[in-house]
Write a protein that holds these residues in place. Structure first.
Motif, PDB file in Angstrom:
ATOM      1  N   THR A  27      38.591  36.887  38.448  1.00 36.48           N
ATOM      2  CA  THR A  27      39.293  35.951  38.453  1.00 36.48           C
ATOM      3  C   THR A  27      38.725  34.567  38.336  1.00 36.48           C
ATOM      4  O   THR A  27      38.007  34.490  39.390  1.00 36.48           O
ATOM      5  N   LEU A  28      39.629  33.546  37.852  1.00 34.16           N
ATOM      6  CA  LEU A  28      38.942  32.129  38.129  1.00 34.16           C
ATOM      7  C   LEU A  28      39.078  31.801  39.562  1.00 34.16           C
ATOM      8  O   LEU A  28      37.672  30.997  39.913  1.00 34.16           O
ATOM      9  N   ALA A  29      40.132  32.452  40.581  1.00 28.25           N
ATOM     10  CA  ALA A  29      39.997  31.746  42.383  1.00 28.25           C
ATOM     11  C   ALA A  29      38.674  32.042  42.242  1.00 28.25           C
ATOM     12  O   ALA A  29      38.380  31.223  43.139  1.00 28.25           O
ATOM     13  N   ALA A  30      38.361  33.325  41.592  1.00 34.97           N
ATOM     14  CA  ALA A  30      36.999  33.443  42.941  1.00 34.97           C
ATOM     15  C   ALA A  30      36.047  32.854  42.684  1.00 34.97           C
ATOM     16  O   ALA A  30      34.769  32.525  43.256  1.00 34.97           O
ATOM     17  N   ILE A  31      35.907  32.651  41.247  1.00 33.16           N
ATOM     18  CA  ILE A  31      34.650  32.458  40.868  1.00 33.16           C
ATOM     19  C   ILE A  31      34.602  31.072  41.456  1.00 33.16           C
ATOM     20  O   ILE A  31      33.592  29.663  41.920  1.00 33.16           O
ATOM     21  N   SER A  32      35.831  30.346  41.878  1.00 35.93           N
ATOM     22  CA  SER A  32      35.842  29.270  42.165  1.00 35.93           C
ATOM     23  C   SER A  32      35.424  28.651  43.518  1.00 35.93           C
ATOM     24  O   SER A  32      35.238  27.448  43.973  1.00 35.93           O
ATOM     25  N   GLN A  33      36.300  29.501  43.888  1.00 33.13           N
ATOM     26  CA  GLN A  33      35.489  29.859  45.609  1.00 33.13           C
ATOM     27  C   GLN A  33      34.195  30.132  45.640  1.00 33.13           C
ATOM     28  O   GLN A  33      33.648  28.812  46.490  1.00 33.13           O
ATOM     29  N   ARG A  34      33.449  30.644  45.365  1.00 36.33           N
ATOM     30  CA  ARG A  34      32.031  31.315  45.537  1.00 36.33           C
ATOM     31  C   ARG A  34      31.635  30.136  44.573  1.00 36.33           C
ATOM     32  O   ARG A  34      30.588  29.761  45.162  1.00 36.33           O
ATOM     33  N   GLN A  35      31.285  29.443  43.613  1.00 39.89           N
ATOM     34  CA  GLN A  35      30.923  28.052  42.324  1.00 39.89           C
ATOM     35  C   GLN A  35      31.109  27.329  43.406  1.00 39.89           C
ATOM     36  O   GLN A  35      30.808  25.690  42.938  1.00 39.89           O
ATOM     37  N   GLU A  36      32.276  26.977  44.248  1.00 34.90           N
ATOM     38  CA  GLU A  36      32.248  25.075  44.366  1.00 34.90           C
ATOM     39  C   GLU A  36      33.025  24.677  43.307  1.00 34.90           C
ATOM     40  O   GLU A  36      32.955  23.479  42.583  1.00 34.90           O
ATOM     41  N   ILE A  37      33.522  25.220  41.831  1.00 36.28           N
ATOM     42  CA  ILE A  37      34.064  24.683  40.732  1.00 36.28           C
ATOM     43  C   ILE A  37      35.728  24.351  41.040  1.00 36.28           C
ATOM     44  O   ILE A  37      36.393  25.766  41.328  1.00 36.28           O
ATOM     45  N   SER A  38      36.219  23.695  40.457  1.00 31.51           N
ATOM     46  CA  SER A  38      38.171  22.919  40.144  1.00 31.51           C
ATOM     47  C   SER A  38      38.891  23.810  39.293  1.00 31.51           C
ATOM     48  O   SER A  38      37.483  24.297  38.496  1.00 31.51           O
ATOM     49  N   LEU A  39      39.519  24.508  40.376  1.00 32.75           N
ATOM     50  CA  LEU A  39      40.377  25.611  39.528  1.00 32.75           C
ATOM     51  C   LEU A  39      40.780  25.610  38.583  1.00 32.75           C
ATOM     52  O   LEU A  39      40.699  26.341  36.302  1.00 32.75           O
ATOM     53  N   SER A  40      40.960  24.438  38.034  1.00 37.40           N
ATOM     54  CA  SER A  40      41.407  23.822  36.491  1.00 37.40           C
ATOM     55  C   SER A  40      40.645  23.353  35.789  1.00 37.40           C
ATOM     56  O   SER A  40      40.520  23.956  34.416  1.00 37.40           O
ATOM     57  N   TYR A  41      39.560  23.110  36.284  1.00 39.40           N
ATOM     58  CA  TYR A  41      38.061  22.833  35.027  1.00 39.40           C
ATOM     59  C   TYR A  41      37.463  24.017  34.563  1.00 39.40           C
ATOM     60  O   TYR A  41      37.435  24.045  33.092  1.00 39.40           O
ATOM     61  N   LEU A  42      37.398  25.372  35.508  1.00 37.56           N
ATOM     62  CA  LEU A  42      37.698  26.531  34.680  1.00 37.56           C
ATOM     63  C   LEU A  42      38.333  26.787  33.857  1.00 37.56           C
ATOM     64  O   LEU A  42      37.604  27.394  33.006  1.00 37.56           O
ATOM     65  N   GLU A  43      39.860  26.447  33.964  1.00 37.12           N
ATOM     66  CA  GLU A  43      40.659  27.038  33.374  1.00 37.12           C
ATOM     67  C   GLU A  43      40.322  26.272  31.801  1.00 37.12           C
ATOM     68  O   GLU A  43      40.748  27.007  30.671  1.00 37.12           O
ATOM     69  N   GLN A  44      40.003  25.277  31.704  1.00 37.89           N
ATOM     70  CA  GLN A  44      39.506  25.035  30.813  1.00 37.89           C
ATOM     71  C   GLN A  44      38.437  25.150  29.957  1.00 37.89           C
ATOM     72  O   GLN A  44      38.356  25.625  28.717  1.00 37.89           O
ATOM     73  N   LEU A  45      37.186  25.184  30.957  1.00 39.26           N
ATOM     74  CA  LEU A  45      36.762  25.455  30.199  1.00 39.26           C
ATOM     75  C   LEU A  45      36.613  26.934  29.741  1.00 39.26           C
ATOM     76  O   LEU A  45      36.385  27.659  28.844  1.00 39.26           O
ATOM     77  N   PHE A  46      37.364  28.500  30.291  1.00 40.49           N
ATOM     78  CA  PHE A  46      37.681  29.825  29.851  1.00 40.49           C
ATOM     79  C   PHE A  46      38.228  29.664  28.969  1.00 40.49           C
ATOM     80  O   PHE A  46      38.019  30.602  27.941  1.00 40.49           O
ATOM     81  N   GLY A  47      39.377  28.801  28.475  1.00 41.04           N
ATOM     82  CA  GLY A  47      40.315  29.181  27.700  1.00 41.04           C
ATOM     83  C   GLY A  47      38.869  28.485  25.798  1.00 41.04           C
ATOM     84  O   GLY A  47      39.602  28.932  25.390  1.00 41.04           O
ATOM     85  N   LYS A  48      38.465  27.713  26.328  1.00 41.13           N
ATOM     86  CA  LYS A  48      37.527  27.112  25.162  1.00 41.13           C
ATOM     87  C   LYS A  48      36.107  28.322  25.127  1.00 41.13           C
ATOM     88  O   LYS A  48      35.801  28.936  23.301  1.00 41.13           O
ATOM     89  N   LEU A  49      35.844  28.852  25.971  1.00 41.74           N
ATOM     90  CA  LEU A  49      34.685  30.531  25.776  1.00 41.74           C
ATOM     91  C   LEU A  49      35.962  31.572  25.386  1.00 41.74           C
ATOM     92  O   LEU A  49      34.643  32.516  24.615  1.00 41.74           O
ATOM     93  N   ARG A  50      36.510  31.557  25.364  1.00 44.18           N
ATOM     94  CA  ARG A  50      37.647  33.022  25.418  1.00 44.18           C
ATOM     95  C   ARG A  50      38.243  32.559  23.562  1.00 44.18           C
ATOM     96  O   ARG A  50      38.103  33.435  22.158  1.00 44.18           O
ATOM     97  N   ARG A  51      38.107  31.159  23.624  1.00 44.14           N
ATOM     98  CA  ARG A  51      38.037  30.856  21.814  1.00 44.14           C
ATOM     99  C   ARG A  51      36.631  31.191  21.383  1.00 44.14           C
ATOM    100  O   ARG A  51      37.137  31.568  20.011  1.00 44.14           O
ATOM    101  N   HIS A  52      36.252  31.507  21.609  1.00 41.68           N
ATOM    102  CA  HIS A  52      34.718  31.619  20.662  1.00 41.68           C
ATOM    103  C   HIS A  52      34.312  33.164  21.402  1.00 41.68           C
ATOM    104  O   HIS A  52      33.335  33.063  20.913  1.00 41.68           O
ATOM    105  N   GLN A  53      35.515  33.601  21.790  1.00 44.71           N
ATOM    106  CA  GLN A  53      34.900  35.105  21.796  1.00 44.71           C
ATOM    107  C   GLN A  53      33.485  35.589  22.731  1.00 44.71           C
ATOM    108  O   GLN A  53      33.551  36.548  22.373  1.00 44.71           O
TER     109      GLN A  53
END
Length: 169
Positions: A27-53
């Motif tokens: 989950t992005l929530a788990a990454i967010s907690q472990r790495q101290e990165i904003s969940l909403s920021y991770l959602e944006q990044l992972f949207g792009k990573l998913r589009r690039h397969q």
């Protein structure tokens, strides 16, 4: 040229994902907690990573993200390019109009070729480093830290003298 937060966070999150995906989608929530990165920021990044397969998502309970291809097949350049991180040291953004329109109609600056060559070298380097290599480095660091911790806990207390044969504490 410097890598922005977007690129750094994307690479960090991908290392975390690869380290933890053996137990199922992460989950992005788990990454967010472990790495101290904003969940909403991770959602944006992972949207792009998913589009690039690079990652794939699993919806529903127990859902999250996993790698879309093996970690050794994902380069750092793939990750950085997927999140729209520019890898460009030129002043003109590669457009060859380094000088303003007042200088010879927007001509290239004298160092344009130097920065263009640096761009190519950076891309080559980032393309040569796989996500698996970064994961392996983290696993090695964790193993070394565990050995040091075990070694320290097994060592006698500071200032303690060994007991002579026949002595009892």
């Amino acid at each position: 040229m410097r890598l922005t937060t977007k690129g750094r966070f994307a690479v960090t999150a991908m290392i975390d994902l690869a380290l933890h995906e053996g137990k199922g989608p992460v989950t992005l929530a788990a990454i967010s907690q472990r790495q101290e990165i904003s969940l909403s920021y991770l959602e944006q990044l992972f949207g792009k990573l998913r589009r690039h397969q690079i990652v794939e998502s699993v919806r529903g309970p127990g859902g999250g993200y996993s790698l879309a291809r093996r970690a050794e097949k994902v380069s750092v350049a793939d990750i950085i390019i997927a999140v729209d991180e520019p890898i460009d040291a030129t002043q003109c953004g590669g457009k060859e109009n380094c000088h303003s329109a007042t200088h010879e109609g927007g001509a290239r600056c004298m160092t344009h070729d130097l920065w263009t060559t640096l761009n190519a070298k950076m891309v080559d380097f980032l393309d040569s480093v796989s996500l698996q290599e970064l994961v392996d480095q983290q696993l090695q660091k964790q193993a070394q830290a565990n050995v040091v911790q075990l070694h320290r806990s097994a060592a006698p207390a500071a200032g303690a003298l060994p007991l002579a044969a026949g002595e009892h504490s």
